[in-house]
Design an enzyme around this catalytic site. Structure first.
Site, PDB file in Angstrom:
ATOM      1  N   SER A 266      41.446 -56.755   2.081  1.00 30.10           N
ATOM      2  CA  SER A 266      40.447 -55.903   2.728  1.00 30.10           C
ATOM      3  C   SER A 266      39.205 -56.693   3.121  1.00 30.10           C
ATOM      4  O   SER A 266      39.302 -57.678   3.854  1.00 30.10           O
ATOM      5  CB  SER A 266      40.110 -54.729   1.809  1.00 30.10           C
ATOM      6  OG  SER A 266      39.276 -53.793   2.456  1.00 30.10           O
ATOM      7  N   ASP A 612      46.711 -48.289   8.180  1.00 28.20           N
ATOM      8  CA  ASP A 612      47.070 -48.172   6.762  1.00 28.20           C
ATOM      9  C   ASP A 612      46.227 -47.119   6.041  1.00 28.20           C
ATOM     10  O   ASP A 612      46.056 -47.195   4.834  1.00 28.20           O
ATOM     11  CB  ASP A 612      46.939 -49.525   6.068  1.00 28.20           C
ATOM     12  CG  ASP A 612      45.498 -50.041   6.020  1.00 28.20           C
ATOM     13  OD1 ASP A 612      44.588 -49.322   6.491  1.00 28.20           O
ATOM     14  OD2 ASP A 612      45.281 -51.155   5.523  1.00 28.20           O
ATOM     15  N   HIS A 665      46.387 -48.648   2.295  1.00 26.42           N
ATOM     16  CA  HIS A 665      45.451 -49.761   2.206  1.00 26.42           C
ATOM     17  C   HIS A 665      45.449 -50.429   0.823  1.00 26.42           C
ATOM     18  O   HIS A 665      45.447 -51.660   0.725  1.00 26.42           O
ATOM     19  CB  HIS A 665      44.042 -49.267   2.532  1.00 26.42           C
ATOM     20  CG  HIS A 665      43.025 -50.345   2.658  1.00 26.42           C
ATOM     21  ND1 HIS A 665      43.077 -51.309   3.636  1.00 26.42           N
ATOM     22  CD2 HIS A 665      41.924 -50.627   1.914  1.00 26.42           C
ATOM     23  CE1 HIS A 665      42.061 -52.144   3.501  1.00 26.42           C
ATOM     24  NE2 HIS A 665      41.344 -51.754   2.472  1.00 26.42           N
TER      25      HIS A 665
END
Length: 710
Positions: A266, A612, A665
C-alpha cells in the site's frame, strides 16, 4: 394459616415409589390435587385484589437491571458454549473429512519441492497497519507507558478514555511532529504489523509461510515507521530511513552478500520509493549518501503489494467529510448514530480533526492530475462498462500478457461513466456536459474575507468552523471537481493541513526533469515528478549526471502485485449536510444517488471502478504497465517491470477466513498465489520461472488511453 403447612409439604421433596411392572409414580394423583389447590389459591387472591382495585406493584429498577444483566450473561455464556463446542467438534473430526481439511500452505508445499530461503527479505508496511506505542504522555495516559495506542488489540483504550486516546494520536498542526509532552513511537520487530487486531491478520500469514522455507529474524525484517508522519520527517525525528539503509546493508553482508528482496504494501510502496531517492542522494540535500550504485548492489527485487503509486481517491473523501463507502452506508442506515443532536458523539468530526494532522494522508492524494485521472469529459475508463451482478470472463490477449481465466464477483463494464469528476455536488453535476457547468474560481472568495459570517463557532473542532455557511454553499455551487481542481478545493477547506503537508509532497507531472527544483525531497515519492541528478565520484563528491526516475539498477526487478474484481471507490457525489449547527461537517456523500439501471457503477453516491476495494487499478498498475515499462524517461536504465494481478474470489467457507484467493486490499496478504510468488522470488526464482505478467483487467488499454509522454 392452614395453607402454610400444605405449601410446606408441597415444597418438600417426596420419595417416588415406582411400580415394578409399570414404572409409573404412585403419587401422581396426590400431586395433581396439590396443583389444583394452588390454582384455586392463586385465583382466590386475584379475585380479592380485583375487589380492592389494587394496582400491581412496579418492579424496582435494580431488579430490572439484574434481570437484564442475567439475560446478557446467559446470552454470552450460550454463544461461548456453542463456539467452544464447534471448535471441539472440529478438532475431534478426522482431518481428511471432505470440506474440513484445509489445503496445504504455500510454504509447506514449496519447502517440499525443495525451495529454501536465499535472499534476505524486508517488509515495509503501509498506512494505518503499523502499531504505535506510547513513550511519553499527558496525565490522562497514566499506566500506558509502552502500551499500544494503535494496532494489535489496543482499541480497548478507545472506550476507556477516548478523548485522551485521540489527543495522543494527533500530531502538531504546525510542525507535523509530536505535540509538546507527547511521544508516540512505532512498534519494532515483526510484531509491528503482523496483526492489526486480534484475528485480523496483515503480514502474519506471509511471515508464517516465509518461516516454513527457512526465514527467521536474521534474514527477515519489518521496516516499521510512524505512518502518520511525512516520509522525510520519519528520518528527521526517528532516523527511520538511515536505520533501514543500515539494516539492508547488514542483511546483505551477513547472508553471503545476497541481494535483498523488498516487499512493500500500500502506502509502503511510495514510502520505499522515497527511500530509493533518499539513499542515493547526497547528505546536503537530505539524502543518505549511498550513491547511484547503492540500489544495484543491495536490492534484487521490489515486490509492491497493492501499491498506491498514483494515489487513492478515497483519501479526498476522508479529508472532506471523514467518510468512505462503509461510513456512508452506516450513516444512511442509522443517521442518529453520527448526526444525533442528543447523543452528541461527533465521531466523524473527531476523526477528521485527528486525521488532518497526519501528513501521510496527503501522500495518497491522486497524482498526475487530469492527464492520469481524467477531466470533466474524459477518463481512462471512458466507454467501459460496469456490472456488479454478472460474472466476468476474461479473454486471452497475448500482446497484453493476459491469460485465460474466469473470475467471480468481478466487474463487468457496461455503463458509460465519466470518472474524471472525482467530486461532484449533486448527481446532475456528474452527468452534465462541461459546457453546462459553472467555471471554477476560488480567487473570488477566501475563507477570511469580508464575506465570512462574523458569527463563527468558538472552541474550533475542524477547519470548517472558520468558514461561514454562505461560503460553504458557494463551494458546492462549483458543482464538479477533477483531479486538477480538487486540490484547490482541499486547499480552500483545509488550508492549514495543505500548507503544512505540501511542503513534503507533490502531485503533478514533470515536463522537464532537468529542472533543479526536482532535486527537492518533496518530489521523491511521486513517480511522475522526480529525478536523480548526481553521480558519486571517488572523491566523495557529487557531480551532475542525467535525469533518472528509478535508480540506475538495470537488474533490479519491480513487480506490481494487486487484486482486481472488487468494486473500488473512484468518484463521489456530495451534497450539503442538513445540519446547521456549529462544530459539524457541512458536506456528506449523497447516499441516495444511484444508477438508473440495477447494474450501474453508481451506488450510494459512489462511482465504482475495478480495483481492490481501496486502490483503483490505474494507481496500482499504470507505472508497471507503461510508466516504467522498458526504457522510459521515468526508467532510463530499463529495470524490468511486471504486472501480477490476482482475481478476487470470496471465501468458500467460514474456515477460509478472509479467503485464500482474496484480491481485497489487505485480504490479498493471505492470497495463496501472491504468497507463492513472493516466496519464489525470495528463493531465487528468475522472471521466466515466475511467468512474467499475469493480467486479468483492462489496465493495458487504460494505460494506452492516458496521453502521457513516457
Amino acid at each position: 394459616m392452614g395453607s402454610i403447612p400444605r405449601l410446606r409439604k408441597f415444597c418438600t421433596p417426596q420419595p417416588l415409589n415406582f411400580s415394578f411392572f409399570t414404572l409409573q409414580p404412585t403419587h401422581l394423583k396426590r400431586k395433581e390435587g396439590q396443583i389444583a389447590f394452588l390454582r384455586s389459591l392463586l385465583l382466590e387472591r386475584e379475585t380479592k385484589r380485583r375487589e380492592k382495585n389494587e394496582v400491581p406493584r412496579k418492579i424496582p429498577r435494580k431488579i430490572w437491571r439484574c434481570m437484564c444483566m442475567n439475560d446478557c450473561l446467559w446470552a454470552i455464556g450460550f454463544m461461548c458454549t456453542v463456539w467452544w463446542f464447534i471448535v471441539f467438534v472440529y478438532h475431534c473430526l478426522p482431518s481428511n473429512l471432505v470440506g474440513l481439511h484445509l489445503p496445504e500452505s504455500p510454504g509447506q508445499r514449496l519447502r517440499r519441492e525443495g525451495l529454501n530461503a536465499l535472499h534476505p527479505v524486508v517488509l515495509v508496511p503501509g498506512i494505518v497497519t503499523g502499531g504505535l506505542e506510547l513513550w511519553e504522555g499527558r496525565p490522562c495516559s497514566q499506566g500506558l507507558f509502552r502500551k499500544r495506542l494503535w494496532g494489535g488489540g489496543s482499541f480497548a483504550e478507545i472506550f476507556k478514555r477516548p478523548m485522551c486516546w485521540l489527543e495522543h494520536l494527533s500530531l502538531n498542526n504546525e510542525t507535523g511532529l509530536d505535540p509538546p509532552g507527547i511521544r508516540v513511537r512505532p512498534v519494532s520487530g515483526l510484531v509491528a504489523a503482523d496483526y492489526f487486531a486480534p484475528g485480523y491478520f496483515v503480514w502474519a500469514v506471509l511471515i508464517e509461510n516465509l518461516a516454513k522455507i527457512g526465514y527467521e529474524e536474521k534474514n527477515l525484517h519489518m521496516a516499521a515507521y510512524d505512518w502518520r508522519l511525512s516520509f522525510q520527517n520519519t528520518e528527521v525525528r526517528d532516523y527511520a530511513l538511515s536505520r533501514l539503509k543500515s539494516k539492508i546493508e547488514l542483511m546483505y553482508m551477513t547472508n553471503g552478500n545476497k541481494k535483498v528482496v523488498v516487499v512493500p504494501h500500500s502506502m509502503g510502496a511510495i514510502y520505499f520509493l522515497h527511500f530509493l531517492k533518499w539513499v542515493e542522494s547526497p547528505p546536503p540535500t537530505g539524502g543518505g549518501g549511498g550513491g547511484p550504485g547503492w540500489c544495484a548492489k543491495y536490492i534484487k527485487a521490489i515486490m509492491n503489494i497493492a501499491p498506491a503509486f498514483l494515489g487513492v481517491p478515497r483519501t479526498l473523501a476522508n479529508i472532506l467529510s471523514a467518510e468512505d463507502k462503509g461510513i456512508s452506508f452506516l450513516r444512511a442506515m442509522a443517521p442518529g448514530v453520527f448526526d444525533s443532536e442528543i447523543l452528541r458523539l461527533q465521531t466523524l468530526e473527531h476523526a477528521m480533526r485527528v486525521s488532518r494532522t497526519w501528513d501521510s494522508i496527503i501522500s495518497l492524494f491522486p497524482k498526475g492530475g487530469e492527464t492520469i485521472w481524467g477531466n470533466l469529459d474524459w477518463s481512462p475508463e471512458k466507454d467501459q462498462e460496469c456490472d456488479f451482478i454478472k460474472k466476468r470472463v476474461f479473454r486471452s490477449c497475448p500482446s497484453d500478457g493476459r491469460t485465460d481465466n474466469t473470475t467471480k464477483n468481478a466487474i463487468l463494464l457496461k455503463e458509460d461513466v465519466n470518472y474524471g469528476r472525482i467530486i461532484s455536488f449533486g448527481k446532475t453535476a456528474s452527468e452534465l456536459h462541461s459546457s453546462q457547468l459553472p467555471s471554477l474560481g476560488f480567487k473570488d472568495f477566501a475563507p477570511y474575507n469580508t464575506r465570512a459570517n462574523s458569527n463563527m463557532c468558538r472552541d474550533l473542532l475542524t477547519e470548517y468552523d472558520e468558514l461561514s455557511r454562505e461560503i460553504i454553499g458557494e463551494v458546492a455551487k462549483h458543482k464538479a471537481y477533477t483531479a486538477g481542481t480538487v486540490l484547490d478545493l482541499v486547499r480552500f477547506v483545509a488550508p492549514k493541513m495543505m500548507q503544512r503537508a505540501e511542503a513534503h509532497f507533490s502531485h503533478g507531472i514533470a515536463d522537464d526533469l532537468d529542472d533543479p527544483k526536482y532535486t527537492h525531497y518533496k518530489y521523491w515519492s511521486n513517480p511522475l515528478e522526480t529525478r536523480q541528478v548526481y553521480q558519486y565520484q571517488l572523491q566523495s563528491s557529487y557531480t551532475p549526471l542525467c535525469s533518472l526516475k528509478l535508480p540506475n539498477a538495470p537488474d533490479m526487478e519491480i513487480y506490481c502485485l494487486y487484486g482486481v474484481g472488487v468494486p473500488t471507490d473512484r468518484a463521489y457525489i456530495y451534497k450539503l449536510s442538513s445540519l446547521d449547527r456549529c462544530r459539524s461537517i457541512p458536506y456528506r456523500i449523497d447516499s441516495s444517488a444511484n444508477a438508473r439501471n440495477p447494474g450501474g457503477c453508481l451506488k450510494g453516491g459512489i462511482y465504482f471502478s475495478d480495483g481492490d476495494a481501496s486502490v483503483p487499478i490505474i494507481s496500482a498498475g499504470f507505472m508497471c504497465a507503461r510508466g516504467w515499462r522498458g526504457k522510459t524517461r521515468f526508467n532510463p536504465s530499463g529495470a524490468p517491470t511486471y504486472v501480477r494481478e490476482y482475481g478476487h474470489k470470496a471465501p468458500s467457507s467460514l474456515l477460509d477466513g478472509r479467503g485464500s484467493e482474496s484480491g481485497a486490499h489487505v485480504g490479498i496478504m493471505g492470497n495463496v498465489a501472491l504468497i507463492e510468488d513472493v516466496l519464489r522470488v525470495a528463493a531465487g526464482a528468475t522472471r521466466e520461472e515466475l511467468g512474467g505478467d499475469r493480467i486479468f483487467s483492462d489496465i493495458m488499454s487504460m494505460s494506452r488511453a492516458i496521453r502521457l509522454r513516457v
